[in-house]
Motif scaffolding. Structure first.
Motif, PDB file in Angstrom:
ATOM      1  N   PRO A   1     -25.834 -52.203  68.231  1.00  0.00           N
ATOM      2  CA  PRO A   1     -26.253 -52.201  69.644  1.00  0.00           C
ATOM      3  C   PRO A   1     -26.391 -50.770  70.154  1.00  0.00           C
ATOM      4  CG  PRO A   1     -23.921 -52.725  69.462  1.00  0.00           C
ATOM      5  CD  PRO A   1     -24.433 -52.604  68.058  1.00  0.00           C
ATOM      6  N   LEU A   2     -27.491 -50.478  70.812  1.00  0.00           N
ATOM      7  CA  LEU A   2     -27.699 -49.145  71.391  1.00  0.00           C
ATOM      8  C   LEU A   2     -27.151 -49.160  72.814  1.00  0.00           C
ATOM      9  CD1 LEU A   2     -31.313 -48.350  70.088  1.00  0.00           C
ATOM     10  CD2 LEU A   2     -29.109 -48.100  68.927  1.00  0.00           C
ATOM     11  N   ASN A   3     -25.833 -49.370  72.916  1.00  0.00           N
ATOM     12  CA  ASN A   3     -25.212 -49.668  74.209  1.00  0.00           C
ATOM     13  C   ASN A   3     -24.624 -48.457  74.909  1.00  0.00           C
ATOM     14  OD1 ASN A   3     -23.153 -49.244  72.438  1.00  0.00           O
ATOM     15  ND2 ASN A   3     -22.239 -51.278  72.617  1.00  0.00           N
ATOM     16  N   ASP A   4     -24.845 -47.269  74.379  1.00  0.00           N
ATOM     17  CA  ASP A   4     -24.379 -46.057  75.039  1.00  0.00           C
ATOM     18  C   ASP A   4     -25.556 -45.427  75.778  1.00  0.00           C
ATOM     19  OD1 ASP A   4     -23.598 -43.461  75.750  1.00  0.00           O
ATOM     20  OD2 ASP A   4     -22.208 -43.325  74.057  1.00  0.00           O
ATOM     21  N   PRO A   5     -25.574 -45.486  77.117  1.00  0.00           N
ATOM     22  CA  PRO A   5     -26.748 -45.006  77.858  1.00  0.00           C
ATOM     23  C   PRO A   5     -26.965 -43.502  77.754  1.00  0.00           C
ATOM     24  CG  PRO A   5     -24.975 -45.572  79.365  1.00  0.00           C
ATOM     25  CD  PRO A   5     -24.537 -46.031  78.012  1.00  0.00           C
ATOM     26  N   LYS A   6     -25.933 -42.753  77.386  1.00  0.00           N
ATOM     27  CA  LYS A   6     -26.113 -41.316  77.227  1.00  0.00           C
ATOM     28  C   LYS A   6     -26.653 -40.984  75.842  1.00  0.00           C
ATOM     29  CE  LYS A   6     -22.581 -39.912  80.569  1.00  0.00           C
ATOM     30  NZ  LYS A   6     -21.327 -39.137  80.784  1.00  0.00           N
ATOM     31  N   GLU A   7     -26.085 -41.607  74.824  1.00  0.00           N
ATOM     32  CA  GLU A   7     -26.496 -41.292  73.459  1.00  0.00           C
ATOM     33  C   GLU A   7     -27.869 -41.862  73.125  1.00  0.00           C
ATOM     34  OE1 GLU A   7     -24.663 -41.425  68.917  1.00  0.00           O
ATOM     35  OE2 GLU A   7     -23.632 -42.442  70.562  1.00  0.00           O
ATOM     36  N   TYR A   8     -28.174 -43.046  73.674  1.00  0.00           N
ATOM     37  CA  TYR A   8     -29.433 -43.724  73.331  1.00  0.00           C
ATOM     38  C   TYR A   8     -30.324 -43.880  74.557  1.00  0.00           C
ATOM     39  CZ  TYR A   8     -26.547 -44.924  69.303  1.00  0.00           C
ATOM     40  OH  TYR A   8     -25.725 -44.862  68.208  1.00  0.00           O
ATOM     41  N   ARG A   9     -30.332 -42.885  75.402  1.00  0.00           N
ATOM     42  CA  ARG A   9     -31.068 -42.988  76.662  1.00  0.00           C
ATOM     43  C   ARG A   9     -32.545 -43.341  76.486  1.00  0.00           C
ATOM     44  NH1 ARG A   9     -29.320 -40.165  81.952  1.00  0.00           N
ATOM     45  NH2 ARG A   9     -30.812 -41.082  83.390  1.00  0.00           N
ATOM     46  N   PRO A  10     -33.249 -42.858  75.442  1.00  0.00           N
ATOM     47  CA  PRO A  10     -34.670 -43.221  75.305  1.00  0.00           C
ATOM     48  C   PRO A  10     -34.903 -44.710  75.139  1.00  0.00           C
ATOM     49  CG  PRO A  10     -34.110 -41.389  73.855  1.00  0.00           C
ATOM     50  CD  PRO A  10     -32.822 -41.921  74.383  1.00  0.00           C
ATOM     51  N   TYR A  11     -33.864 -45.458  74.758  1.00  0.00           N
ATOM     52  CA  TYR A  11     -34.027 -46.891  74.513  1.00  0.00           C
ATOM     53  C   TYR A  11     -33.474 -47.738  75.657  1.00  0.00           C
ATOM     54  CZ  TYR A  11     -35.354 -45.283  69.928  1.00  0.00           C
ATOM     55  OH  TYR A  11     -36.005 -44.640  68.902  1.00  0.00           O
ATOM     56  N   TRP A  12     -32.944 -47.084  76.687  1.00  0.00           N
ATOM     57  CA  TRP A  12     -32.524 -47.788  77.896  1.00  0.00           C
ATOM     58  C   TRP A  12     -33.680 -47.778  78.893  1.00  0.00           C
ATOM     59  CZ3 TRP A  12     -27.549 -49.453  80.006  1.00  0.00           C
ATOM     60  CH2 TRP A  12     -26.583 -49.633  79.008  1.00  0.00           C
ATOM     61  N   HIS A  13     -33.794 -48.863  79.627  1.00  0.00           N
ATOM     62  CA  HIS A  13     -34.936 -49.025  80.520  1.00  0.00           C
ATOM     63  C   HIS A  13     -34.459 -49.673  81.821  1.00  0.00           C
ATOM     64  CE1 HIS A  13     -39.397 -50.554  80.891  1.00  0.00           C
ATOM     65  NE2 HIS A  13     -39.001 -49.848  81.943  1.00  0.00           N
ATOM     66  N   LYS A  14     -34.556 -48.918  82.904  1.00  0.00           N
ATOM     67  CA  LYS A  14     -34.280 -49.509  84.217  1.00  0.00           C
ATOM     68  C   LYS A  14     -35.556 -50.219  84.664  1.00  0.00           C
ATOM     69  CE  LYS A  14     -32.442 -46.926  87.492  1.00  0.00           C
ATOM     70  NZ  LYS A  14     -32.382 -46.026  88.679  1.00  0.00           N
ATOM     71  N   VAL A  15     -35.562 -51.542  84.588  1.00  0.00           N
ATOM     72  CA  VAL A  15     -36.799 -52.288  84.799  1.00  0.00           C
ATOM     73  C   VAL A  15     -36.989 -52.721  86.245  1.00  0.00           C
ATOM     74  CG1 VAL A  15     -36.807 -53.101  82.417  1.00  0.00           C
ATOM     75  CG2 VAL A  15     -35.744 -54.517  84.173  1.00  0.00           C
ATOM     76  N   TRP A  16     -35.889 -52.730  87.028  1.00  0.00           N
ATOM     77  CA  TRP A  16     -36.039 -53.191  88.416  1.00  0.00           C
ATOM     78  C   TRP A  16     -34.857 -52.715  89.236  1.00  0.00           C
ATOM     79  CZ3 TRP A  16     -32.904 -56.452  91.354  1.00  0.00           C
ATOM     80  CH2 TRP A  16     -33.454 -56.902  92.569  1.00  0.00           C
ATOM     81  N   GLN A  17     -35.125 -52.421  90.502  1.00  0.00           N
ATOM     82  CA  GLN A  17     -34.065 -52.171  91.476  1.00  0.00           C
ATOM     83  C   GLN A  17     -34.512 -52.749  92.800  1.00  0.00           C
ATOM     84  OE1 GLN A  17     -31.932 -48.458  91.521  1.00  0.00           O
ATOM     85  NE2 GLN A  17     -32.103 -48.325  93.746  1.00  0.00           N
ATOM     86  N   GLY A  18     -33.632 -53.499  93.451  1.00  0.00           N
ATOM     87  CA  GLY A  18     -33.985 -54.127  94.714  1.00  0.00           C
ATOM     88  C   GLY A  18     -32.893 -53.977  95.745  1.00  0.00           C
ATOM     89  N   ASP A  19     -33.294 -53.983  97.001  1.00  0.00           N
ATOM     90  CA  ASP A  19     -32.362 -53.911  98.127  1.00  0.00           C
ATOM     91  C   ASP A  19     -32.310 -55.266  98.816  1.00  0.00           C
ATOM     92  OD1 ASP A  19     -31.998 -51.195  97.629  1.00  0.00           O
ATOM     93  OD2 ASP A  19     -33.740 -50.665  98.857  1.00  0.00           O
ATOM     94  N   PHE A  20     -31.121 -55.636  99.295  1.00  0.00           N
ATOM     95  CA  PHE A  20     -30.947 -56.903 100.001  1.00  0.00           C
ATOM     96  C   PHE A  20     -31.230 -56.691 101.483  1.00  0.00           C
ATOM     97  CE2 PHE A  20     -28.479 -57.266  96.152  1.00  0.00           C
ATOM     98  CZ  PHE A  20     -28.805 -58.540  95.701  1.00  0.00           C
ATOM     99  N   ALA A  21     -32.041 -57.590 102.047  1.00  0.00           N
ATOM    100  CA  ALA A  21     -32.492 -57.429 103.427  1.00  0.00           C
ATOM    101  C   ALA A  21     -31.590 -58.133 104.430  1.00  0.00           C
ATOM    102  CB  ALA A  21     -33.924 -57.954 103.568  1.00  0.00           C
ATOM    103  N   GLU A  22     -30.704 -59.040 103.965  1.00  0.00           N
ATOM    104  CA  GLU A  22     -29.839 -59.764 104.898  1.00  0.00           C
ATOM    105  C   GLU A  22     -28.590 -60.226 104.160  1.00  0.00           C
ATOM    106  OE1 GLU A  22     -31.469 -64.156 105.203  1.00  0.00           O
ATOM    107  OE2 GLU A  22     -33.132 -62.714 105.463  1.00  0.00           O
TER     108      GLU A  22
END
Length: 658
Positions: A485-506
């Motif tokens: 598993p490439l589960n270390d976001p620092k060591e394997y950063r090229p294979y991590w992907h932030k695909v979405w970020q959302g804010d809650f409106a209520e």
């Protein structure tokens, strides 16, 4: 000198305008957009949380002196993601980088209740991982779909033959039309029946048809095939349309649909008149890449049609639409071979063809790094004083001519054709190793018509499907040596992907997403790239939200080979071994699609983020190594060689909230 300077010019509503200056050394540029978080490496400051990384643009013309204006869609900025950084490069491969200071961009307004966040650019070894537009789709190719495509191609050729015969003997029109018509219930199964109908009493001229058919079996089989096509169209199919590609984003391999044998039994004997027997066996027994299968059938059918004078013009009239299934036919008609009347009594063959077993199939292999020679054998009832042999290399999917050589020949009799029919290594330089190509040999000569005395061009041809190889060719994937598993976001950063970020409106709001994530291998890419996130939210302005999301990552074989050194002590691959993994077969076996559903809950002011990272299998990959080839460049012996390569096997979706 290499520069990277960017300055805000104006907000123009839908776009925001900037002036850039990259100097006269670098001529390519890219930019990234992120929030106010940064990191420093080697004294240089980078955006840490990039929302968007553009593709590389350029080159700028020399007369601009590296200065131009850039317009960026305004909706890529909001109050959080309003920081911009410019990069310049010497070439499209991002060599010789320079980067600008991070520039804040003035924002006018942002009323969206949910904002998206895209991937970060930081990578191992300080290499950017760009974001590119999403351009992949699932392919649900079915046996019935492929059968329909083959039917269209063969049907156009058969229709061209009918028109050509009608032009020679107009009285044949009612008979042939009855075969093509909607009420064609009884097959006209032989040329004898056709000619008998045209004998005296009908006003016909049967000799006009007889004189153009040295081998009447050809028209016999064409007429049978036309009838078979009509029955295949009329009969409701009871076959189940099974997908042979699962969720592969690209068309893969397929067997020749069983309907071809059941409903078009005349097709394979016809193809055998213009294709090498080994190629006919490959078509019959498969599996083959579906587009190669369709293109090879189109080539064989076109060559058979040339048996009928006027066929080329007749079928050209049938190909005015842009149906992609008919592209091989259109390109085949635009080929560089001169138009000729095919002689069925004269047959040309490639000599000394010996197939090898690789990838679970029989294939004809030639070296791509040597001059190639193709000995020919002729079978002719009478001598040919002089003629021309054309040797062509065609793309088997499109029938585009990629290389060609022409040779004059004299005093031809049955037996070996004397000549050195060769394609030089230089002519093969533009071709890709470990890919399939059609090698075509066309013999043409001139003769005088016995009726008019005018000269006419006669000819015959043959073609064989070959694979051009280097030292190795991909054979198969075997077992898993280790799961990592490439589960270390620092060591394997090229294979991590932030695909979405959302804010809650209520308060108490729920956001549910149905997600698809693709991994695709692109042999031409030198770096990995994150795909743009495509999001469709249901039309709900308040309350709980739901939608569909798809994105993915384009993986570079070169970067995966570098990853091998990070995650294991297995030997790294050399250039020839890597070339074997850049073929279509390995690419098609590599593609992955993961699906999941995620749901976030939060109160007004909270935010949620969805990350993706892979788990890779260290797979045993079996290559075939070329051990022996003859003086013609024809491969005679192979042996197994095992290497190791990381292949994504599991996609982990990780949600966070704040």
């Amino acid at each position: 000198m290499a520069l990277a300077i960017i300055q805000f010019e104006a907000n123009q509503g839908k776009t925001t305008r900037f002036h850039i200056d990259i100097g006269t050394v670098n001529r390519f540029y890219a930019y990234s957009i992120g929030d106010d978080k940064t990191f420093t490496r080697n004294g240089l400051t980078f955006l840490e949380n990039a929302r968007f990384v553009s593709p590389v643009f350029g080159p700028l013309p020399p007369e601009t002196l590296g200065r131009t204006f850039v317009e960026i869609p305004s909706d890529r900025f909001d109050f959080r993601y309003r920081y911009l950084q410019l990069y310049s490069f010497r070439d499209r491969q991002r060599n010789g980088p320079a980067l600008s200071p991070i520039v804040p961009v003035p924002i006018t307004s942002n009323s969206r209740p949910i904002s998206l966040s895209f991937s970060s650019p930081s990578v191992m070894d300080n290499q950017l991982v760009p974001t590119q537009p999403f351009s992949y789709q699932q392919s649900y190719s079915t046996e019935m779909g492929l059968f329909s495509s083959i039917g269209k191609v063969v049907g156009k050729v058969a229709s061209g033959v009918v028109k050509a015969v009608k032009a020679v003997a107009p009285v044949a029109a009612p008979i042939l039309t009855s075969v093509l018509g909607p009420e064609a219930g009884v097959a006209v199964t032989g040329v004898t029946k056709l000619l008998d109908t045209l004998f005296p009493g009908t006003g016909g001229h049967p000799q006009q048809i007889k004189s153009q058919l040295q081998n009447p079996d050809t028209l016999n089989q064409i007429v049978s095939l036309i009838s078979q096509l009509q029955k295949a169209k009329a009969a409701p199919s009871t076959a189940k349309a099974l997908s042979f590609e699962s969720y592969s984003p690209f068309p893969g391999k397929a067997m020749l649909p069983s309907g071809v044998f059941d409903q078009m039994p005349a097709l394979m004997p016809l193809l055998g008149r213009s294709l090498h027997p080994e190629t006919v066996r490959t078509i019959s027994s498969g599996p083959m890449r579906s587009r190669v299968l369709l293109g090879t059938i189109a080539h064989g059918a076109l060559e058979v049609g040339k048996h009928f004078p006027g066929f080329i013009q007749a079928i050209a009239d049938e190909l005015h639409n842009d149906d992609p299934d008919l592209l091989p036919l259109r390109n085949g008609l635009k080929g560089r071979e001169p138009e000729y009347h095919r002689q069925e009594t004269v047959q040309l063959h490639f000599a000394g063809i010996h197939p090898q077993i690789t990838g679970g199939a029989s294939r004809v292999l030639y070296r791509i790094d040597e001059d190639l020679t193709f000995p020919l054998v002729l079978d002719t009832p009478r001598p040919i004083s002089r003629g021309t042999v054309r040797l062509l290399v065609k793309n088997p999917e499109t029938l585009e001519v990629l290389a060609e050589e022409k040779y004059p020949v004299e005093n031809l009799h049955s037996g070996p054709v004397y000549g050195n029919f060769r394609l030089s290594r230089g002519q093969l330089r533009s071709l890709k190793p470990n890919e399939e190509y059609l090698i075509c040999a066309v013999l043409t000569w001139t003769a005088h018509s016995s009726h008019t005395g005018n000269k006419k061009r006669l000819g015959t041809s043959t073609a064989v499907l070959v694979t051009l190889v280097g030292d190795y060719i991909f054979d198969r994937l075997e077992g898993v040596e280790e799961k990592i598993p490439l589960n270390d976001p620092k060591e394997y950063r090229p294979y991590w992907h932030k695909v979405w970020q959302g804010d809650f409106a209520e308060d108490g709001q729920s956001i549910a997403l149905e997600c698809k994530y693709y991994y695709v291998l692109e042999p031409e890419e030198r770096n990995n790239a994150r795909m743009e996130t495509m999001l469709h939210m249901d039309d709900q302005h308040r309350g709980d939200q739901s939608g569909k999301l798809k994105t993915g990552m384009v993986l570079s074989p070169q970067q995966l080979e570098r990853l091998l050194a990070w995650i294991s002590d297995k030997p790294r691959l050399d250039d020839e071994e890597m070339a074997a993994l850049c073929c279509c077969e390995f690419r098609d076996s590599f593609h992955q699609l993961a699906r999941t559903q995620v749901e976030f809950e939060g109160d007004e002011g909270d935010s949620a983020t969805l990350w993706v990272y892979p788990e890779v299998d260290l797979r045993r990959v079996v290559l075939k190594q070329v051990m022996d080839s003859d003086a013609n460049g024809h491969v005679l012996e192979l042996s197994d060689r095992t290497v190791y390569f990381p292949v994504p096997s599991t996609v982990h979706f990780l949600g966070t909230s704040s």
